[in-house]
Design a protein around this motif. Sequence first.
Motif, PDB file in Angstrom:
ATOM      1  N   ASN A 233       0.806  -1.233   0.000  1.00 53.91           N
ATOM      2  CA  ASN A 233       0.000   0.000   0.000  1.00 53.91           C
ATOM      3  C   ASN A 233       0.836   1.278   0.000  1.00 53.91           C
ATOM      4  N   GLU A 234       2.153   1.150  -0.287  1.00 53.59           N
ATOM      5  CA  GLU A 234       2.980   2.355  -0.359  1.00 53.59           C
ATOM      6  C   GLU A 234       3.590   2.460  -1.751  1.00 53.59           C
ATOM      7  N   THR A 235       3.944   3.695  -2.155  1.00 55.08           N
ATOM      8  CA  THR A 235       4.472   3.877  -3.509  1.00 55.08           C
ATOM      9  C   THR A 235       5.829   4.567  -3.479  1.00 55.08           C
ATOM     10  N   ASN A 236       6.440   4.598  -4.665  1.00 48.68           N
ATOM     11  CA  ASN A 236       7.743   5.257  -4.819  1.00 48.68           C
ATOM     12  C   ASN A 236       7.573   6.724  -5.185  1.00 48.68           C
ATOM     13  N   GLN A 237       6.347   7.245  -5.024  1.00 48.74           N
ATOM     14  CA  GLN A 237       6.092   8.652  -5.354  1.00 48.74           C
ATOM     15  C   GLN A 237       6.680   9.545  -4.269  1.00 48.74           C
ATOM     16  N   LEU A 238       7.534  10.496  -4.689  1.00 49.66           N
ATOM     17  CA  LEU A 238       8.154  11.401  -3.717  1.00 49.66           C
ATOM     18  C   LEU A 238       7.152  12.461  -3.296  1.00 49.66           C
ATOM     19  N   GLN A 239       7.232  12.869  -2.039  1.00 45.94           N
ATOM     20  CA  GLN A 239       6.389  13.980  -1.593  1.00 45.94           C
ATOM     21  C   GLN A 239       7.275  15.017  -0.927  1.00 45.94           C
ATOM     22  N   ASP A 240       6.743  16.198  -0.703  1.00 46.26           N
ATOM     23  CA  ASP A 240       7.541  17.259  -0.102  1.00 46.26           C
ATOM     24  C   ASP A 240       8.102  16.758   1.231  1.00 46.26           C
ATOM     25  N   GLY A 241       9.428  16.807   1.375  1.00 41.78           N
ATOM     26  CA  GLY A 241      10.042  16.354   2.624  1.00 41.78           C
ATOM     27  C   GLY A 241      10.500  14.901   2.613  1.00 41.78           C
ATOM     28  N   SER A 242      10.299  14.175   1.493  1.00 40.22           N
ATOM     29  CA  SER A 242      10.791  12.793   1.437  1.00 40.22           C
ATOM     30  C   SER A 242      12.317  12.797   1.550  1.00 40.22           C
ATOM     31  N   LEU A 243      12.857  11.833   2.288  1.00 36.89           N
ATOM     32  CA  LEU A 243      14.316  11.678   2.400  1.00 36.89           C
ATOM     33  C   LEU A 243      14.739  10.478   1.577  1.00 36.89           C
ATOM     34  N   ILE A 244      15.854  10.636   0.862  1.00 40.84           N
ATOM     35  CA  ILE A 244      16.392   9.560   0.010  1.00 40.84           C
ATOM     36  C   ILE A 244      17.788   9.259   0.514  1.00 40.84           C
ATOM     37  N   ASP A 245      18.029   8.023   0.937  1.00 45.21           N
ATOM     38  CA  ASP A 245      19.364   7.692   1.442  1.00 45.21           C
ATOM     39  C   ASP A 245      20.099   6.794   0.464  1.00 45.21           C
ATOM     40  N   LEU A 246      21.319   7.229   0.073  1.00 47.14           N
ATOM     41  CA  LEU A 246      22.116   6.495  -0.918  1.00 47.14           C
ATOM     42  C   LEU A 246      23.272   5.739  -0.270  1.00 47.14           C
ATOM     43  N   CYS A 247      23.237   5.550   1.051  1.00 44.89           N
ATOM     44  CA  CYS A 247      24.302   4.862   1.787  1.00 44.89           C
ATOM     45  C   CYS A 247      25.605   5.649   1.678  1.00 44.89           C
ATOM     46  N   GLY A 248      25.664   6.768   2.372  1.00 41.07           N
ATOM     47  CA  GLY A 248      26.844   7.643   2.317  1.00 41.07           C
ATOM     48  C   GLY A 248      26.437   9.096   2.191  1.00 41.07           C
ATOM     49  N   TRP A 379      13.891  17.595  13.150  1.00 42.00           N
ATOM     50  CA  TRP A 379      15.082  16.825  12.747  1.00 42.00           C
ATOM     51  C   TRP A 379      15.609  15.961  13.888  1.00 42.00           C
ATOM     52  N   SER A 380      15.380  16.389  15.133  1.00 44.82           N
ATOM     53  CA  SER A 380      15.909  15.592  16.250  1.00 44.82           C
ATOM     54  C   SER A 380      15.159  14.264  16.398  1.00 44.82           C
ATOM     55  N   GLN A 381      13.989  14.145  15.755  1.00 51.65           N
ATOM     56  CA  GLN A 381      13.227  12.883  15.859  1.00 51.65           C
ATOM     57  C   GLN A 381      13.521  11.921  14.713  1.00 51.65           C
ATOM     58  N   ILE A 382      14.286  12.377  13.718  1.00 49.30           N
ATOM     59  CA  ILE A 382      14.445  11.545  12.515  1.00 49.30           C
ATOM     60  C   ILE A 382      15.661  10.636  12.601  1.00 49.30           C
ATOM     61  N   PRO A 383      15.436   9.319  12.560  1.00 46.94           N
ATOM     62  CA  PRO A 383      16.582   8.406  12.550  1.00 46.94           C
ATOM     63  C   PRO A 383      17.162   8.348  11.139  1.00 46.94           C
ATOM     64  N   LEU A 384      18.373   8.910  10.949  1.00 44.64           N
ATOM     65  CA  LEU A 384      18.986   8.890   9.618  1.00 44.64           C
ATOM     66  C   LEU A 384      19.903   7.677   9.508  1.00 44.64           C
ATOM     67  N   PRO A 385      19.885   6.980   8.360  1.00 46.40           N
ATOM     68  CA  PRO A 385      20.758   5.815   8.196  1.00 46.40           C
ATOM     69  C   PRO A 385      22.214   6.214   8.361  1.00 46.40           C
TER      70      PRO A 385
END
Length: 418
Positions: A233-248, A379-385
Amino acid sequence: MFSPDQENHPSKAPVKYGELIVLGYNGSLPNGDRGRRKSRFALFKRPKANGVKPSTVHIACTPQAAKAISNKDQHSISYTLSRAQTVVVEYTHDSNTDMFQIGRSTESPIDFVVTDTVPGSQSNSDTQSVQSTISRFACRIICERNPPFTARIYAAGFDSSKNIFLGEKAAKWKTSDGQMDGLTTNGVLVMHPRNGFTEDSKPGVWREISVCGNVFSLRETRSAQQRGKMVENETNQLQDGSLIDLCGATLLWRTAEGLSRTPTVKHLEALRQEINAARPQCPVGFNTLAFPSMKRKDVVDEKQPWVYLNCGHVHGYHNWGNKEERDGKDRECPMCRSVGPYVPLWLGCEAGFYVDAGPPTHAFSPCGHVCSEKTTAYWSQIPLPHGTHTFHAACPFCAHQLAGEQGYIRLIFQGPLD
């Protein structure tokens, strides 16, 4: 190079789909933005569509046959199942979409060159020695050329010979409708915030995006062979504020509409001048403090405000209160005697990271980057890879891991005494 809508209205600005902003840079790369290597990248509607969509599937029984199929003028994705079998999916031109590619490679198919982010690094030389975990052709974003200009993300990008090649070791599989799909070595992770990118935003859940844009729960580690569960039920559609992690490196996607509601650099400059106009003072030296201009964001200025991170009292720089036995890192606040790190304050200059236009009243700990209360709280609540299997909250302006109970502190300024 006009698009059809521009021919009749040459003054019409090109359509902007959105911007990608790399976390950890406060407005520009340490050595300045150059060409395709910069801290933020705007995606504009192209003069001519360059999107592609899947068409024919070939099952080749030898690598030679697979090579023959994948000619240089045709986009294709090759899935090597075994030495004896490769499936090649050809892609054809799609006149309704524009494609943008992101990765570490400087080859021409890459629109936005991204290198590993080293927390708090002041120059690119700090970053060169790191063995990169970012893929050369990390991902691609496909934007619809017609409103509402939907942007979708896919793992992997096409190389100079228009190929994506998933070798024997990559996780890959046949889907229920007979198509192929797979994951890249270190994966492309995406997190969509809940309630958009506003002062009410809450972190969402990190997911992995496949080569065909399907959504999966995370693997056990970044490069595990076993894929996660498909999230229907989820998509690859980006929305305002989406985070994309590329491992680095982690990128923030801001839509054009979202950016129109974000404070501008002008607004941040006005807030800086407003703080300075109030002539905050050092409660001990009584000297007036001032935030340095946005341009001078790396050199500590003599009027620069400093803060005790445990209590939030703002002072000018001074030498007393050093606790020798604590490596000289911790200091005692002359106002309230609480002991803790003592750091210079810097304004957060990258406006795209702000969730609201509130005044700069709070600072991230331990780096001292200052922005609005709602922005520090978000930002203090967001677990970043981080690395291949851990997550932690970090300052968006410098990528330093946050410390302390909340990861940020309210600043207590002393006004002028006259």
